[in-house]
Write an enzyme that holds these catalytic residues in place. Structure first.
Site, PDB file in Angstrom:
ATOM      1  N   ASP A   1    -114.744 -76.001  18.069  1.00  0.00           N
ATOM      2  CA  ASP A   1    -116.196 -75.904  18.251  1.00  0.00           C
ATOM      3  C   ASP A   1    -116.533 -76.067  19.725  1.00  0.00           C
ATOM      4  O   ASP A   1    -116.089 -77.014  20.378  1.00  0.00           O
ATOM      5  CB  ASP A   1    -116.893 -76.982  17.418  1.00  0.00           C
ATOM      6  CG  ASP A   1    -118.403 -76.853  17.430  1.00  0.00           C
ATOM      7  OD1 ASP A   1    -118.913 -75.766  17.744  1.00  0.00           O
ATOM      8  OD2 ASP A   1    -119.080 -77.851  17.126  1.00  0.00           O
TER       9      ASP A   1
ATOM     10  N   CYS B   1    -119.702 -68.859  13.049  1.00  0.00           N
ATOM     11  CA  CYS B   1    -119.134 -70.185  13.251  1.00  0.00           C
ATOM     12  C   CYS B   1    -120.093 -71.113  12.511  1.00  0.00           C
ATOM     13  O   CYS B   1    -120.651 -70.701  11.493  1.00  0.00           O
ATOM     14  CB  CYS B   1    -118.975 -70.501  14.743  1.00  0.00           C
ATOM     15  SG  CYS B   1    -120.399 -70.123  15.777  1.00  0.00           S
ATOM     16  N   VAL B   2    -120.301 -72.323  12.947  1.00  0.00           N
ATOM     17  CA  VAL B   2    -121.190 -73.217  12.216  1.00  0.00           C
ATOM     18  C   VAL B   2    -122.657 -72.836  12.450  1.00  0.00           C
ATOM     19  O   VAL B   2    -123.399 -72.574  11.512  1.00  0.00           O
ATOM     20  CB  VAL B   2    -120.929 -74.696  12.581  1.00  0.00           C
ATOM     21  CG1 VAL B   2    -121.953 -75.602  11.918  1.00  0.00           C
ATOM     22  CG2 VAL B   2    -119.527 -75.103  12.148  1.00  0.00           C
ATOM     23  N   ALA B   3    -123.063 -72.765  13.726  1.00  0.00           N
ATOM     24  CA  ALA B   3    -124.462 -72.445  14.038  1.00  0.00           C
ATOM     25  C   ALA B   3    -124.640 -71.015  14.527  1.00  0.00           C
ATOM     26  O   ALA B   3    -125.767 -70.556  14.671  1.00  0.00           O
ATOM     27  CB  ALA B   3    -124.987 -73.421  15.093  1.00  0.00           C
ATOM     28  N   GLY B   4    -123.535 -70.329  14.810  1.00  0.00           N
ATOM     29  CA  GLY B   4    -123.641 -68.969  15.332  1.00  0.00           C
ATOM     30  C   GLY B   4    -124.095 -68.925  16.776  1.00  0.00           C
ATOM     31  O   GLY B   4    -124.681 -67.940  17.219  1.00  0.00           O
ATOM     32  N   LEU B   5    -123.803 -69.988  17.534  1.00  0.00           N
ATOM     33  CA  LEU B   5    -124.253 -70.049  18.928  1.00  0.00           C
ATOM     34  C   LEU B   5    -123.124 -70.137  19.942  1.00  0.00           C
ATOM     35  O   LEU B   5    -123.376 -69.976  21.143  1.00  0.00           O
ATOM     36  CB  LEU B   5    -125.180 -71.263  19.117  1.00  0.00           C
ATOM     37  CG  LEU B   5    -126.490 -71.215  18.345  1.00  0.00           C
ATOM     38  CD1 LEU B   5    -127.256 -72.523  18.517  1.00  0.00           C
ATOM     39  CD2 LEU B   5    -127.332 -70.026  18.766  1.00  0.00           C
ATOM     40  N   GLY B   6    -121.902 -70.371  19.511  1.00  0.00           N
ATOM     41  CA  GLY B   6    -120.806 -70.535  20.453  1.00  0.00           C
ATOM     42  C   GLY B   6    -119.639 -69.617  20.159  1.00  0.00           C
ATOM     43  O   GLY B   6    -119.462 -68.577  20.792  1.00  0.00           O
ATOM     44  N   ARG B   7    -118.836 -70.004  19.192  1.00  0.00           N
ATOM     45  CA  ARG B   7    -117.602 -69.265  18.920  1.00  0.00           C
ATOM     46  C   ARG B   7    -117.847 -67.821  18.510  1.00  0.00           C
ATOM     47  O   ARG B   7    -117.203 -66.898  19.028  1.00  0.00           O
ATOM     48  CB  ARG B   7    -116.787 -69.992  17.847  1.00  0.00           C
ATOM     49  CG  ARG B   7    -116.256 -71.334  18.331  1.00  0.00           C
ATOM     50  CD  ARG B   7    -115.657 -72.147  17.210  1.00  0.00           C
ATOM     51  NE  ARG B   7    -116.726 -72.819  16.459  1.00  0.00           N
ATOM     52  CZ  ARG B   7    -116.494 -73.693  15.485  1.00  0.00           C
ATOM     53  NH1 ARG B   7    -115.259 -73.985  15.131  1.00  0.00           N
ATOM     54  NH2 ARG B   7    -117.505 -74.274  14.862  1.00  0.00           N
TER      55      ARG B   7
END
Length: 199
Positions: free
Chosen positions: A79, A117-123
């Site tokens: 993450d 990913c979890v929030a769709g903001l990084g990976r």
């Protein structure tokens, strides 16, 4: 939260990323769960999603998606982190496969790869940015383009990584049937011979 217009609990969690001069597009989203997966499936059908890439730990069974002809790929990495080289190669092999699979009978429908990913903001945005760079977009242009569609995407180390990212595949001429050089990606083919100066 329920989107009043659609009745979906997804709200504004989906970001469609169109790619100039490519036959594939991307859908960045947050992480589905077993209870929200049917709503995501409806959106996947609407956007012609053929592959889903999970960049985080599994939070739902892939069986429902697979029963609807959607392939699910697990490509988790840390993450807020950067993808390892082998994961980037696996990701790009899916991108090229889908870019070359467009149905010639229906020129208006392009395949879509959903990435979360979890929030769709990084990976997930990092992987999509890598694909945009491989398609010829400048690294910081790719970051800005994705951020225009998905506010808050990327952290500073991810932006630095993308700014320094070196393309793996070379775009071939438009007359070529393949858009990229697979030889460089998989490290096979003829090696360059050293040139000797002739006087």
């Amino acid at each position: 939260m329920v989107n009043a217009r659609s009745g979906s609990p997804l709200g504004r969690t989906l970001s469609l990323i169109e790619v100039p001069n490519a036959d594939v597009r991307f859908l960045i989203l947050d992480c589905p769960t077993e209870s929200t997966l049917p709503f995501y499936l409806d959106e996947f059908k609407r956007h012609n999603v053929t592959h889903v890439v999970r960049c985080c730990q599994q939070t739902y069974s892939a069986a429902l998606l697979q029963s609807h002809g959607i392939e699910v790929h697990d490509m988790p990495f840390k993450d807020g982190g950067l993808p390892p080289a082998n994961l980037v190669r696996d990701w790009l092999s899916i991108v090229v496969k889908m870019d070359q699979s467009k149905d010639e009978d229906d020129a208006d429908i392009r395949p879509t790869i959903a990435v979360h990913c979890v929030a769709g903001l990084g990976r997930a945005p990092v992987l999509v940015a890598i694909a945009l760079i491989e398609f010829g977009m400048g690294p910081l242009d790719a970051v800005a383009y994705i951020r225009s569609k998905r506010r808050g995407a990327f952290n500073k180390p991810q932006i630095s990584y993308l700014d320094n990212y070196k393309r793996i595949w070379k775009a071939k001429s438009s007359s070529s049937s393949s858009r990229f050089s697979f030889g460089k990606m998989f490290k096979f083919g003829a090696k360059k011979q050293p040139q000797v100066a002739i006087h």
